[in-house]
Every structure is written in C-alpha cells, then in structure tokens.
Scaffold this active site. Structure first.
Site, PDB file in Angstrom:
ATOM      1  N   HIS A 144      -0.582  -3.569  -6.737  1.00 31.48           N
ATOM      2  CA  HIS A 144      -0.939  -2.371  -5.966  1.00 31.48           C
ATOM      3  C   HIS A 144      -1.724  -1.380  -6.831  1.00 31.48           C
ATOM      4  CE1 HIS A 144       0.431  -0.164  -2.105  1.00 31.48           C
ATOM      5  NE2 HIS A 144      -0.706   0.353  -2.524  1.00 31.48           N
TER       6      HIS A 144
ATOM      7  N   GLU B 169       7.386  -5.401  -1.862  1.00 33.91           N
ATOM      8  CA  GLU B 169       6.973  -4.934  -3.184  1.00 33.91           C
ATOM      9  C   GLU B 169       7.792  -3.767  -3.723  1.00 33.91           C
ATOM     10  OE1 GLU B 169       3.477  -1.679  -2.799  1.00 33.91           O
ATOM     11  OE2 GLU B 169       2.879  -3.673  -2.130  1.00 33.91           O
TER      12      GLU B 169
ATOM     13  N   ARG C 179      -1.820  -3.341   3.483  1.00 33.33           N
ATOM     14  CA  ARG C 179      -0.372  -3.208   3.382  1.00 33.33           C
ATOM     15  C   ARG C 179       0.215  -4.616   3.385  1.00 33.33           C
ATOM     16  NH1 ARG C 179      -1.119   1.022   1.681  1.00 33.33           N
ATOM     17  NH2 ARG C 179      -0.375   3.076   2.376  1.00 33.33           N
TER      18      ARG C 179
END
Length: 333
Positions: A295, A263, A234
């Site tokens: 991601h 993000e 994360r």
C-alpha cells in the site's frame, strides 16, 4: 484543537508537523491502530485522525463520542472503513482528503505493470545471484496492446492518459464516463468487453457494496487468458481466493497488488522477524508471476504534503464554522 493521530508513522509526524508549523493544533501521535480497544487513547482530544486500516465502526465511534470527540479526520480519500450511519447518529463530523496526488497512485500502478510485464522483480533477483539467463523473463509490448481501466476518476484518468502515451488501446468502464478522456482517445465500454479484450486490466474504483469482489471467479473466467491484473484501489474489490484459483489454472498471466483485502494486520508494519499467519497472503507470495507492494501507491513527497495540509485544513474549517472543508456524509436512499 488537540488531535490524536492514530496509526502514525515517522513520515506522518514529519509532514503533519510541517503543516502545523505555526503550532495552531496540538498533535498527539499514536502508533496504535484505532479500534474499540484503543479509542480511549484519544482521551483529552477534540478530534482523531485516522488512516485506511483504522476501524471506525459503531463501537469505536461510540467510544470516541463518550470521550467528547467531535471530529474524525481521515487522512485518506476512501471512507469505507467508517460507519457513517453511526457517526450521523452520534453527531460526529467526518472529513476526508478527497484527492492528494492522483499522479502518485497512477504512476505506481504503471510501475507495477511495467515490472510485472517485464519480470523486473525476477530479473533483479537473478542478476544479484550472477544469473543472466533470459528464459522466463519474456514480456510484451504495451504499445499496441489493449489496457482496460475500471474507474476513470482522477487516478484512473491519470493512468489512462499515461497508457495512451505508451501507444496502448485504452478501454474504460465507469458509470460516469469522462468526456475529456473520450476525446483523448479512451474508448468506454461495458465490463464484459473489458474482460474479454484487455491484455491488462487495472482497477481504480472505490470500495462500495457494488464493487466489493467486483473481480470474482466469474469475472476472472471471463478475462482474456494470460491477461495481467493490477489493483491499486482497495483490496476487497477483488476476491483473493478467486485470484489464487485463477493463477493456479493459469487464467491470469500475472498479478500486481498494492492493496489486499485483509491488509489491516499486515501493511505499514515490519513483520520480517515473525511467522506470517495469513495463509491466503502467504499463498499469493509463492507465485512467480505475482508482485505485491504494501500500500505504497500514495507514498510520494507531494502526496504526503497535500494529505497533511488538507487534513489540518479540515480541522481549521471545523473550528471556524462547525463543518470541515471536505465532509463525508451518509447518503440517504
């Protein structure tokens, strides 16, 4: 059950519709990110399906509850984006996908590590321009190096086993050590040992109050000079501004990220025709020894299939007995 699917992309529709081939559920796909201002788009649904960057705070959950929503389906493993206390007070059930393909994320972390270490991203750009010089592309053997793994759950465990196969010495930190990994050759140690001895540090821990900015200025200064840092967990596990400072003073030898703490307004969208507004992220992009992906660690056929099937299995279990297959509950202290 009618389900509003927020932050949906083409691939979400493809895999969720395949998992719903029998037509048991009415899936309503929305490109909008779930937040207080968009919650009303779920009107008429009994459940919402959300992703990692959707905002499920108290205001959003209250708006969903007012619409008659009874179930929040997370098509991800993490749930730090959900105010579980508010969900409990409102009587909203929250479900997640506890695992899909740990190999997907672990293998992506290894890919980032290999590319960062051997400067593949820079070499690729050079060759396309006809530049075949090797200066500046020097890496090191992973075989015989020391790799630190923070978090040895399913993903971290997969990553550790891959690095053992490379012939690396693998150190690990986890509050609950895995005896099977220890038997395989992983050496458990405290974080200061990992920081001091690791040539590579790879993060595979959840985002909790205890792990937020786990890698801060003090941790970076304690790391072995020139070490590589990889984060596929994360974004907020690391302090991005501290990373920039460590890169500027050359404490870090390289940085690979698949996640970023801010993000939500960047990833999963095409911003190529826009001016980048995030100055911190823009600064990261200026370093030649920084490699960033958006991601995509989870993004394999196997993982997307498992996510879709588990998400709908949660909905079906909730319909059948009022409790999803993989509920997320507020932990009582």
């Amino acid at each position: 059950m009618r389900i509003s699917v927020f932050s949906s992309q083409r691939y979400d529709r493809e895999f969720l519709e395949a998992a719903n081939a029998a037509g048991r559920h009415a899936l309503h796909f929305l490109e909008a990110r779930l937040e207080p201002g968009t919650a009303t788009l779920a009107a008429g649904s009994e459940a919402v399906c959300a992703f990692v960057n959707d905002r499920l705070d108290a205001d959003t959950l209250a708006a969903l509850h007012a619409l008659g929503i009874r179930l929040v389906l997370l098509r991800c493993a993490g749930f730090n984006q959900v105010d579980l206390g508010a969900a409990a007070r409102l009587g909203l059930a929250v479900a997640r996908v506890p695992e899909y393909s740990p190999h997907a994320v672990a293998e992506h972390a290894v890919a980032l590590l290999l590319a960062l270490n051997r400067k593949i991203h820079r070499a690729h750009a050079r060759v396309r321009e006809g530049n075949f010089a090797l200066d500046g592309l020097l890496g090191f053997d992973l075989h015989g190096s020391t790799v630190g793994v923070v978090g040895t759950g399913k993903i971290g465990g997969c990553f550790a086993r891959i690095l053992l196969a490379f012939g690396a010495r693998v150190l690990a930190f986890d509050p609950a050590p895995d005896p099977a990994l220890a038997a395989a050759g992983v050496h458990y140690a405290e974080l200061p040992t990992l920081f001091a001895e690791s040539d590579v540090l790879s993060l595979h821990c959840p985002l909790t109050p205890a792990t937020r900015h786990l890698i801060d200025d003090a941790a970076l200064r304690a790391m072995k000079p020139g070490a590589l840092l990889v984060n596929t967990s994360r974004g907020a596990v690391v302090d991005t501004r501290a990373l920039i400072a460590a890169l500027k003073r050359r404490q870090l030898g390289g940085l690979a990220l698949d996640v970023y703490e801010e993000e939500a307004d960047l990833f999963f969208q095409d911003h190529s025709a826009e001016v980048l507004q995030d100055d911190v992220f823009a600064r990261l992009l200026t370093f030649p020894n920084v490699l960033i992906t958006g991601h995509q660690g989870f993004f394999t056929v196997q993982a997307l299939k498992a996510i879709a099937e588990t998400t709908l299995a949660n909905a079906e279990a909730f319909e059948a007995r009022g409790l999803p297959l993989h509920p997320v509950a507020l932990e009582r202290g």
